[in-house]
Design a protein around this motif. Structure first.
Motif, short mmCIF file in Angstrom:
data_model
loop_
_atom_site.label_atom_id
_atom_site.label_comp_id
_atom_site.label_asym_id
_atom_site.label_seq_id
_atom_site.Cartn_x
_atom_site.Cartn_y
_atom_site.Cartn_z
N CYS A 433 -29.39 -30.49 -7.97
CA CYS A 433 -29.66 -30.21 -6.55
C CYS A 433 -30.66 -31.20 -5.98
O CYS A 433 -30.49 -31.70 -4.85
CB CYS A 433 -30.17 -28.78 -6.42
SG CYS A 433 -30.59 -28.29 -4.73
N TRP A 554 -24.81 -33.23 3.55
CA TRP A 554 -25.34 -31.89 3.79
C TRP A 554 -24.29 -30.82 3.49
O TRP A 554 -24.59 -29.79 2.87
CB TRP A 554 -25.81 -31.76 5.25
CG TRP A 554 -27.19 -32.24 5.50
CD1 TRP A 554 -27.56 -33.34 6.21
CD2 TRP A 554 -28.41 -31.64 5.05
NE1 TRP A 554 -28.93 -33.48 6.23
CE2 TRP A 554 -29.48 -32.43 5.52
CE3 TRP A 554 -28.69 -30.50 4.30
CZ2 TRP A 554 -30.81 -32.13 5.27
CZ3 TRP A 554 -30.02 -30.19 4.03
CH2 TRP A 554 -31.06 -31.00 4.51
N LEU A 555 -23.07 -31.03 3.94
CA LEU A 555 -22.00 -30.06 3.66
C LEU A 555 -21.72 -29.98 2.16
O LEU A 555 -21.47 -28.89 1.62
CB LEU A 555 -20.73 -30.48 4.42
CG LEU A 555 -20.81 -30.44 5.95
CD1 LEU A 555 -19.51 -30.97 6.56
CD2 LEU A 555 -21.10 -29.03 6.43
N ASN A 556 -21.79 -31.12 1.49
CA ASN A 556 -21.55 -31.11 0.05
C ASN A 556 -22.65 -30.37 -0.70
O ASN A 556 -22.40 -29.74 -1.74
CB ASN A 556 -21.45 -32.55 -0.45
CG ASN A 556 -21.13 -32.63 -1.92
OD1 ASN A 556 -20.01 -32.38 -2.35
ND2 ASN A 556 -22.13 -32.97 -2.74
N LEU A 557 -23.88 -30.43 -0.19
CA LEU A 557 -24.97 -29.69 -0.82
C LEU A 557 -24.72 -28.18 -0.75
O LEU A 557 -24.98 -27.45 -1.71
CB LEU A 557 -26.29 -30.04 -0.15
CG LEU A 557 -27.55 -29.39 -0.73
CD1 LEU A 557 -27.75 -29.80 -2.18
CD2 LEU A 557 -28.77 -29.75 0.11
N CYS A 558 -24.20 -27.71 0.37
CA CYS A 558 -23.84 -26.30 0.49
C CYS A 558 -22.73 -25.94 -0.50
O CYS A 558 -22.76 -24.87 -1.12
CB CYS A 558 -23.40 -25.98 1.92
SG CYS A 558 -24.69 -26.24 3.16
N TRP A 559 -21.76 -26.82 -0.64
CA TRP A 559 -20.69 -26.59 -1.61
C TRP A 559 -21.25 -26.57 -3.04
O TRP A 559 -20.80 -25.77 -3.87
CB TRP A 559 -19.63 -27.66 -1.46
CG TRP A 559 -18.59 -27.67 -2.54
CD1 TRP A 559 -18.39 -28.63 -3.49
CD2 TRP A 559 -17.60 -26.66 -2.79
NE1 TRP A 559 -17.35 -28.30 -4.32
CE2 TRP A 559 -16.84 -27.08 -3.91
CE3 TRP A 559 -17.28 -25.46 -2.19
CZ2 TRP A 559 -15.79 -26.34 -4.43
CZ3 TRP A 559 -16.23 -24.71 -2.72
CH2 TRP A 559 -15.50 -25.14 -3.81
N PHE A 561 -24.23 -25.51 -3.94
CA PHE A 561 -24.89 -24.22 -4.14
C PHE A 561 -23.87 -23.15 -4.52
O PHE A 561 -24.13 -22.30 -5.39
CB PHE A 561 -25.62 -23.80 -2.86
CG PHE A 561 -26.88 -24.58 -2.62
CD1 PHE A 561 -27.63 -25.06 -3.68
CD2 PHE A 561 -27.32 -24.83 -1.34
CE1 PHE A 561 -28.79 -25.78 -3.47
CE2 PHE A 561 -28.48 -25.56 -1.11
CZ PHE A 561 -29.21 -26.03 -2.18
N PHE A 562 -22.71 -23.17 -3.89
CA PHE A 562 -21.67 -22.19 -4.21
C PHE A 562 -21.09 -22.44 -5.61
O PHE A 562 -20.87 -21.51 -6.38
CB PHE A 562 -20.57 -22.24 -3.15
CG PHE A 562 -19.38 -21.40 -3.48
CD1 PHE A 562 -19.42 -20.02 -3.38
CD2 PHE A 562 -18.19 -21.99 -3.94
CE1 PHE A 562 -18.33 -19.24 -3.70
CE2 PHE A 562 -17.09 -21.21 -4.27
CZ PHE A 562 -17.16 -19.83 -4.14
#
Length: 579
Positions: A433, A554-559, A561-562
């Motif tokens: 992360c 940024w969107l990939n960081l959210c992915w 986390f999931f």
């Protein structure tokens, strides 16, 4: 004074032990390290800045075509490396063949830069393919060959193990990298010469690397005979397969010595009694009785010999049956062993498939970081070429790779040595992360630098007034991202798969989403953002492209986390599901 001398002796002994453990002085390692040095020198001073050469020499859409050429070369290089890794038993031949491809590609580059052949876009793709094939069999395979050599030469290296051999191979590679770093400050004339001179000198260096590799292969310990000795192939049995017929016939036909002497004595006595006393009937009857007794004894002895021969033949037949029974049991054991080995191999294949399927979600989260790496590999060097030069691009790249290695080593030391097995999974997730957050910061800072550069250079006729020292933070963030995320992915892979699959992570499998998928996505994004790229960097909007990459990160960081919630924590051989 005595305590100080004792402490000094202990320190010296510790240093000596560390040197003997981590460093191996042998001729093969010396030649391979020299070959690695030549490859590293060409890689940092020429290959890593080929985007600048394409940008300066291509006439139509130079930025977009430069990006496509670099992306195609990086993706093809990993594809070739995957195929080469499957033929690991032929490393020496592959290294020599890849060196020939490398020399051919650099020679064509030299001819193209010196205007001896036409500089076409299709020809540059062909040259990039040759260089990709050459690089695929370069540094990584030389390190693998050195590792195998240190294992093969374990007779001369006491207490050798795989971890020790890997450390020793890394030490030689790092020494060659330090040599390149030091040489970059003393060989500024190499990068100041025209492109044709740089390519020609690169041909000489790669040729020297092939020569050093060939010398190292002549001194290699990896010369194992494939045939076994005849003594190991034979079967040692208690009894022979067939009886000895010669001895059996001799035992059956040989007459006992006592019976033959009795017959000769009886005949002599009979002739003597008939010539002297023909009328002595009692003596004649007694002699005839003696002869009959001896004849009966002869018959009984012959019967005994026949019985003994029959018993010998029966015993030999029983022995042959016993041998046949043992052979049949041995064959049955081999069949059972083959069945068990085939069953275990099928089981290992199933486990490998499960491991690969389990890693797909995490690999999908590393496609965008691969896009960031491809973007930095192309546009950071072009940015440096359009700014006031104080530091060369190869020095930035060397510093980036040095930072990457230091961060990766520190993280590995802290995670694997200081944390328990149950805590390592969470630590690896935090490391990945943090690496992805640095990828966001990398493109964000690169965007800010590009905006400032465009404000200072409003037209391509103005002099470059912004120093390239402003690029240092984004190169450092790039190195931190690779040291945390890319190197962390290798450890994450080793943590969640079986032991038989660990070696394929860092060499092959983890490179597919980062380099192949990342390069393909970079080519797609550059083609989609074609209106933002002009003939020069000052006529382009590279800052907008960096902004798009930042949003995707940024969107990939959210992915991520999931995805990270799908992986459990191992304790020994068991797994603890997250609550």
């Amino acid at each position: 004074m005595e305590s100080e001398s004792d402490n000094l002796k202990r320190v010296r002994g510790w240093i000596k032990g560390q040197v003997e453990y981590y460093i191996c002085f042998c001729k093969v390692a010396l030649f391979i390290a020299a070959a690695v040095y030549c490859h590293n020198f060409v890689n940092y001073n020429v290959i890593s800045i080929l985007a600048i050469y394409f940008y300066e020499t291509l006439n139509e859409d130079p930025i977009i075509r430069s990006a496509l050429l670099v992306n195609a070369r990086e993706a093809l290089q990993v594809v070739v490396k995957v195929g080469v890794y499957a033929k690991r038993s032929h490393l020496r031949k592959i290294i020599i063949l890849s060196t020939a491809f490398y020399i051919l590609g650099l020679t064509l580059l030299y001819l193209s830069a010196s205007d001896r052949i036409s500089n076409t876009y299709l020809g540059q793709h062909l040259i990039s393919g040759l260089i990709a094939a050459g690089k695929a069999g370069g540094l990584s395979l030389l390190k693998t060959y050195l590792f195998d050599e240190l294992i093969a030469g374990h007779e001369k290296i006491p207490d050798i193990d795989y971890n020790r051999a890997e450390w020793r191979a890394d030490i030689w590679v790092w020494v060659s990298l330090v040599g390149v770093f030091l040489a970059s400050f003393t060989t500024s004339s190499f990068t100041e010469q025209p492109w044709s001179g740089m390519f020609l000198n690169s041909v000489y260096l790669i040729g020297a690397a092939g020569f050093f590799s060939l010398l190292g292969s002549f001194l290699s310990h990896q010369t194992h005979s494939s045939t076994e000795s005849e003594s190991t192939k034979g079967h040692h049995l208690k009894c022979p397969h067939t009886p000895d017929h010669h001895d059996l016939e001799n035992n059956g036909n040989e007459m006992p010595p006592q019976s033959s002497q009795g017959i000769a004595g009886a005949e002599a006595q009979q002739q003597k009694s008939s010539s002297h006393t023909a009328g002595a009937e009692a003596q004649h009857q007694s002699s005839s009785q003696t002869v009959d007794a001896e004849l009966q004894q002869q018959k009984s002895s012959s019967k005994t010999a026949g019985v003994e021969a029959q018993q010998k033949s029966l015993s030999q037949t029983a022995c042959a049956a016993e041998v046949q029974q043992k052979n049949s049991s041995h064959t049955a054991g081999e069949e059972a062993q083959q069945k068990s080995s085939s069953h275990s191999s099928v089981k290992q294949e199933n486990v490998a498939k499960v491991d690969l399927l389990k890693m797909i979600p995490m690999w999908s989260a590393f496609i965008v970081p691969g896009l960031v790496i491809s973007t930095a590999n192309i546009f950071f060097s072009i940015q440096d070429d359009n700014m006031e030069a104080h530091v060369t691009t190869n020095n930035f790249l060397l510093a980036k790779d040095a930072l990457k290695e230091v961060v990766a080593y520190l993280c590995q030391f802290l995670v694997s040595k200081r944390l328990s097995k149950s805590e390592q999974n969470l630590a690896l997730k935090l490391r990945l992360c943090l690496g992805m957050m640095f990828s966001i910061l990398c493109t964000s800072f690169a965007r800010r630098v590009e905006v400032q550069r465009l404000l200072l250079d409003k037209s391509e006729d103005t002099e470059r007034s912004m120093s390239d020292w402003w690029l240092a933070p984004q190169f450092c963030l790039w190195g931190l991202m690779e040291g945390l995320a890319v190197s962390g992915l290798d450890e994450f892979f080793a943590y969640h798969v079986s032991n038989s699959m660990e070696a394929y992570g860092s060499e092959v499998l983890n490179r597919i989403p980062v380099e192949i998928a990342g390069s393909i996505l970079s080519a797609v994004c550059v083609s989609a953002c074609k209106p933002w790229f002009g003939d020069t960097l000052n006529q382009s909007r590279l800052d907008n492209y960096y902004w798009i990459i930042t949003v995707m990160s940024w969107l990939n960081l959210c992915w991520f986390f999931f995805v990270s919630t799908c992986y459990s924590t191992k304790v020994g051989n068991e797994a603890i599901k997250p609550q």
